[in-house]
Design an enzyme around this catalytic site. Sequence first.
Site, PDB file in Angstrom:
ATOM      1  N   LYS A 116      60.540  66.640  38.249  1.00  0.00           N
ATOM      2  CA  LYS A 116      59.101  66.911  38.304  1.00  0.00           C
ATOM      3  C   LYS A 116      58.496  67.035  36.914  1.00  0.00           C
ATOM      4  O   LYS A 116      57.383  66.573  36.657  1.00  0.00           O
ATOM      5  CB  LYS A 116      58.847  68.175  39.122  1.00  0.00           C
ATOM      6  N   GLU A 200      53.696  76.308  37.568  1.00  0.00           N
ATOM      7  CA  GLU A 200      52.344  75.767  37.665  1.00  0.00           C
ATOM      8  C   GLU A 200      51.380  76.833  38.165  1.00  0.00           C
ATOM      9  O   GLU A 200      51.789  77.784  38.839  1.00  0.00           O
ATOM     10  CB  GLU A 200      52.303  74.583  38.635  1.00  0.00           C
ATOM     11  N   HIS A 235      56.527  76.360  52.656  1.00  0.00           N
ATOM     12  CA  HIS A 235      56.322  75.163  51.837  1.00  0.00           C
ATOM     13  C   HIS A 235      56.867  73.908  52.495  1.00  0.00           C
ATOM     14  O   HIS A 235      57.065  72.896  51.821  1.00  0.00           O
ATOM     15  CB  HIS A 235      56.932  75.335  50.443  1.00  0.00           C
ATOM     16  N   ARG A 292      60.729  57.563  48.284  1.00  0.00           N
ATOM     17  CA  ARG A 292      61.407  57.219  49.543  1.00  0.00           C
ATOM     18  C   ARG A 292      60.370  57.176  50.655  1.00  0.00           C
ATOM     19  O   ARG A 292      59.193  57.475  50.438  1.00  0.00           O
ATOM     20  CB  ARG A 292      62.463  58.276  49.874  1.00  0.00           C
TER      21      ARG A 292
END
Length: 672
Positions: A116, A200, A235, A292
């Site tokens: 990421k 973040e 999540h 994917r």
Amino acid sequence: MFKKILIANRGEIACRVAATARRMGVKTVAVYSDADTSARHVRACDEAVLIGGPAPRDSYLQWQRIIDAALATGAEAIHPGYGFLSENEEFARACTAVGLVFIGPSAAAIQAMGLKAESKRLMDAAGVPLVPGYHGADQDPALLRAEAQRIGYPVLIKASAGGGGKGMRAVYEADEFDAALASCKREAINSFGNDAVLIERYVQRPRHIEIQVFGDNFGDCVYLFERDCSVQRRHQKVLEEAPAPGMTAERRAQMGGAAVAAAKAVGYAGAGTVEFICEQDGRFYFMEMNTRLQVEHPVTEAITGLDMVEWQLRVASGEPLPLKQDELRMHGHAIEARICAENPDANFLPATGALHVARWPEHVAFERGNLRIDSGVGEGDAISPYYDSMVAKVIVWGEDRAQALARLDAALRDTHIVGLQTNVAFLRRCAATHSFATAELDTALIEREHAALFEQPGLPLEISAAAVVAHTLATEARLQTSDPWSHRDGWRMYGASARRFDLEIAGNPHEVLLSRHHQGGMQLTVGGEAISFAVNSSSQESHELLLGTGLAQRRVLVKTYSQGETIAVFAPQGSSLVTHIDVLAHAGDGAVEGGRLTAPMPGKLVSFLAQVGDTITKGQPLAVMEAMKMEHTISAPRDGVVAELLFAVGDQVGDGAELLRLQAVSPQALSS
């Protein structure tokens, strides 16, 4: 086009790939573990190869064994599905090295987008908007803590190599940071073999909107519109829909353009998803790219009429994209609900066990149509602790969102699963909430609608009781002989007879009386209230009942399925589990032993949160277990003192195993 491919995955995605390949005239090879010997995906393929033990690390993550299986069976390509090795650049590179086609992006693209932090640097250079945060390589906990303070709470800690909600924690206060960081790193190393994280800013009331992209090997790339995946728990996505409610054509073009720019920045070929976090005012930020096919791809297929797997096979075999951007169209609205084996009222604790009953709605089109069911399991199969808890995906399509919502409710109403806990009733409530029905979407929807979603009663008591009585009478009628003395219908020549049913629903006992009169009428007494009762028709599973008080009667259609003393009741209003207690069979049973804390599922003990001698209160976290690739916190069932720890950290424990013992403690000790 390929003549034969190997599918390096299991479950519903392996079944889906096999179905598309068969339609295209391509033969398929399945791989399977010891736990999947008779799995549906094995039966769906032309050949199957055993690759190891039940744990993923011993089978589905053993990429060399998968490559060897492909070479031994003459497969030309490998489809990775999603999960497991689908985003493993080493696997993709190894396939290419031996002359196998990896049906997906290049190893370089997977590597660029897989981490990421690195992907965010690439996106920043490509001009794609980013959420403020820290994406650096330095993983010193003190530095991460300082970066969180600089960004400002709340922050989101995310595994850099992660996905699927694993290794992700929202942190609201500085004193929660260290524990959340440690938990994220443990989960990340166990799931991805890499414990690096990024930090973040946690966007308030965000929407999770993703863009389906597709690239070919000739430099072309298109976006196939968007999906809203805002409804999440832990999540992980619960409900997904396409198109995103409230999306304007201008915003769609902006987000689609950004997604294509992201894909082109890494020379992307194949199916991929660019995920954005969106503010309520429409501002959007790049979150990550999944290199994917996504679990929720069927909603895109439903509104475009396209087959994403077919596109994957065509692009991987060297063909250009079947359509250009200006040729793509969407029509109608689609919603997907993920049915999982879990208990929503216990923080979505996964469940394991056999599917004693698995009945889907009628008129299902497994690949096309208004209702589609994607599943890798069927009646009689088991949900094991080794893999994720998904049972099936229910996908509906409508001319507009209102019609799709109505079809989703009908489909969930007619989905009957017995043998383990599922979230079917929760999904139905979730889709019916004011927030979802009116498209007031954000990732906190489930928390915001908590009162309407959790600890909800099942069917009304009188319907549950009447259904069990009807089920019992129908069962006895099938078993009875011509000998009138063997009948258990309580018939009397004169006067009335009464029969008692001892029921237990949600842990609460109920006494139900069935009264029969010589004129043939019947009456139920439930909770002290007498209601008229009649069975219009009855079969092994379906019963048409007439219930009423006074002159008011209502017709109720129910279906019942028995498993031992437990009877599952399904009706249009909902469902319930009822235990029909045989009083004689339980004579002499003692009270359940107290003071025990047991494992709710098989798994690995990660940590104890209390030590011998500690005084604890009911609901206090006591242990952490890892199962189905997630961590689960287990809380104290009552007040007490920890008397003994019965396992060591790192031990594998079985379902129902006693983890520790509690001793009773006086109220004075607790207050002190």
